[in-house]
Design an enzyme around this catalytic site. Structure first.
Site, PDB file in Angstrom:
ATOM      1  N   ASN A   9       0.871  -1.182   0.000  1.00 13.75           N
ATOM      2  CA  ASN A   9       0.000   0.000   0.000  1.00 13.75           C
ATOM      3  C   ASN A   9       0.902   1.224   0.000  1.00 13.75           C
ATOM      4  OD1 ASN A   9      -1.805   2.041   0.437  1.00 13.75           O
ATOM      5  ND2 ASN A   9      -2.408   1.379   2.502  1.00 13.75           N
ATOM      6  N   TRP A  10       0.978   1.874  -1.152  1.00 17.13           N
ATOM      7  CA  TRP A  10       1.911   3.002  -1.282  1.00 17.13           C
ATOM      8  C   TRP A  10       1.375   4.291  -0.680  1.00 17.13           C
ATOM      9  CZ3 TRP A  10       4.501   2.823  -6.833  1.00 17.13           C
ATOM     10  CH2 TRP A  10       5.176   1.611  -6.968  1.00 17.13           C
ATOM     11  N   LYS A  11       0.113   4.295  -0.299  1.00 17.04           N
ATOM     12  CA  LYS A  11      -0.492   5.493   0.309  1.00 17.04           C
ATOM     13  C   LYS A  11      -0.242   6.710  -0.602  1.00 17.04           C
ATOM     14  CE  LYS A  11      -0.027   3.158   4.701  1.00 17.04           C
ATOM     15  NZ  LYS A  11       0.162   3.197   6.144  1.00 17.04           N
ATOM     16  N   HIS A  94      -9.247   1.162   5.167  1.00 16.95           N
ATOM     17  CA  HIS A  94      -7.949   1.398   5.804  1.00 16.95           C
ATOM     18  C   HIS A  94      -8.114   2.345   6.991  1.00 16.95           C
ATOM     19  CE1 HIS A  94      -3.825   2.515   6.516  1.00 16.95           C
ATOM     20  NE2 HIS A  94      -3.493   1.408   5.878  1.00 16.95           N
ATOM     21  N   GLU A  96      -6.466   4.778   7.950  1.00 13.85           N
ATOM     22  CA  GLU A  96      -6.277   6.204   7.633  1.00 13.85           C
ATOM     23  C   GLU A  96      -7.529   6.783   6.981  1.00 13.85           C
ATOM     24  OE1 GLU A  96      -2.641   5.476   5.526  1.00 13.85           O
ATOM     25  OE2 GLU A  96      -1.740   4.861   7.418  1.00 13.85           O
ATOM     26  N   GLU A 166      -4.991  -4.861  10.588  1.00 15.58           N
ATOM     27  CA  GLU A 166      -3.938  -3.877  10.790  1.00 15.58           C
ATOM     28  C   GLU A 166      -4.174  -3.142  12.105  1.00 15.58           C
ATOM     29  OE1 GLU A 166      -2.072  -2.684   6.719  1.00 15.58           O
ATOM     30  OE2 GLU A 166      -3.784  -1.403   7.090  1.00 15.58           O
ATOM     31  N   GLY A 172       3.025   2.273  10.748  1.00 14.35           N
ATOM     32  CA  GLY A 172       3.976   3.368  10.573  1.00 14.35           C
ATOM     33  C   GLY A 172       4.691   3.765  11.849  1.00 14.35           C
ATOM     34  N   SER A 212       3.952  -2.231  10.200  1.00 13.47           N
ATOM     35  CA  SER A 212       5.400  -2.285  10.402  1.00 13.47           C
ATOM     36  C   SER A 212       6.026  -3.631  10.036  1.00 13.47           C
ATOM     37  CB  SER A 212       5.758  -1.892  11.846  1.00 13.47           C
ATOM     38  OG  SER A 212       5.360  -0.553  12.108  1.00 13.47           O
ATOM     39  N   GLY A 233       3.179  -1.191   4.190  1.00 13.85           N
ATOM     40  CA  GLY A 233       3.221   0.239   3.905  1.00 13.85           C
ATOM     41  C   GLY A 233       4.637   0.659   3.548  1.00 13.85           C
ATOM     42  N   GLY A 234       5.305   1.299   4.493  1.00 17.66           N
ATOM     43  CA  GLY A 234       6.628   1.898   4.264  1.00 17.66           C
ATOM     44  C   GLY A 234       7.616   0.997   3.542  1.00 17.66           C
TER      45      GLY A 234
HETATM   46  P1  13P Z   1       3.440   0.320   7.604  1.00 18.25           P
HETATM   47  O1  13P Z   1       3.935  -0.984   7.005  1.00 18.25           O
HETATM   48  O2  13P Z   1       4.175   1.514   7.102  1.00 18.25           O
HETATM   49  O3  13P Z   1       3.355   0.234   9.095  1.00 18.25           O
HETATM   50  O4  13P Z   1       1.933   0.521   7.072  1.00 18.25           O
HETATM   51  C1  13P Z   1       1.034  -0.530   7.160  1.00 18.25           C
HETATM   52  C2  13P Z   1      -0.192  -0.167   6.420  1.00 18.25           C
HETATM   53  O5  13P Z   1      -0.927   0.734   6.818  1.00 18.25           O
HETATM   54  C3  13P Z   1      -0.488  -0.877   5.166  1.00 18.25           C
HETATM   55  O6  13P Z   1      -1.776  -0.599   4.727  1.00 18.25           O
END
Ligand code: 13P
Length: 249
Positions: A9-11, A94, A96, A166, A172, A212, A233-234
């Site tokens: 997920n590149w956000k 998600h 967010e 999640e 993050g 993470s 994510g990251g």
């Molecule tokens: P991180 O891997 O950066 O913690 O993000 C997880 C995430 O929100 C994937 O959707």
């Protein structure tokens, strides 16, 4: 069908040139894997991503969509628009989107309904906040999130659902749920689905862990029996890290 999945997920990261560069590197380094590999770049770069990945096994998926077919919803994207550019999977729910864009269970149930009606696959995200876990309410919070958005669906819809647990406190933050915490929650998720539907449905749904995940912890998390992969994510923004996570499955 229960399959192993690693999704990035590149956000709100990477412009078009950066998207194409990262995908070209990823496609070149993609290891042989039994897992489905997916990436979710931001909207404006979806078509470019699809072009770049022509001929690659990496699937391009969307980060969100609206529940309406079309109309006066400034800034929004419909299922049909995604399908038209050959996207058949969408992330919904998600944390967010829930926290910053007011998406509640009711809105999410509508979005899930629309996506499934259009024969899309839904990667449904959910998870408790830190206070929920501290107060021991994490199971009931997760159960309510599943029930409110998904449990009115007919059994036949579940073939197109992927779940992504999640925990918000692990997103993050560098703080990962321990492999045992992930397994405990994933087993609870299957039990909850088995009670609402049946064990066949509970056992066939893919349940991913997100929060993470990195090359250093992926293998241990993925080794748990009820963890079918990860939503990353990251670490999905760095080709070598994402490839190492794919190799860990
Ligand atoms: P991180 O891997 O950066 O913690 O993000 C997880 C995430 O929100 C994937 O959707």
């Amino acid at each position: 069908m229960r399959s192993k999945i690693v999704a990035g997920n590149w956000k709100m990261n990477k412009n078009l040139a950066e998207t194409e560069a990262l995908l070209t590197e990823l496609a070149a380094k993609l290891p042989d894997t039994e897992a489905e590999v997916m990436v979710a770049p931001t909207y404006v770069n979806l078509s470019g991503a699809i072009r770049t990945l022509e001929g690659s096994a990496i699937q391009v998926i969307a980060q969100n969509m609206h529940f309406a077919d079309s109309g006066a919803y400034t800034g929004e994207i419909s299922a049909d628009m995604l399908i038209h550019i050959r996207i058949d999977t969408v992330i919904l729910g998600h944390s967010e989107r829930r926290a910053y864009f007011g998406e509640d269970d009711e809105i999410l149930a509508k979005k899930v309904g629309t996506a499934l009606e259009k024969n899309m696959r839904v990667m449904f995200c959910f998870g408790e906040e830190l206070e929920d876990r501290k107060s021991g309410n994490h199971f009931s919070v997760v159960e309510a999130q599943l029930k409110n958005a998904l449990f009115d669906l007919p059994s036949s819809a579940w073939g197109n659902i992927i779940l992504a647990y999640e925990p918000v406190w692990a997103i993050g933050t560098g703080e990962t749920a321990s492999p045992e915490q992930a397994q405990e929650m994933h087993a609870f998720i299957r039990k909850t689905i088995a009670e609402a539907y049946d064990t066949a449905i509970a056992n066939q749904v893919s349940v991913l862990y997100g929060g993470s995940v990195k090359p250093s912890n992926a293998e241990e998390i993925f080794s748990k029996p009820d963890v079918d992969g990860g939503l990353i994510g990251g670490a999905s923004l760095v080709a070598d890290d994402f490839v190492a996570i794919i190799k860990a499955i």
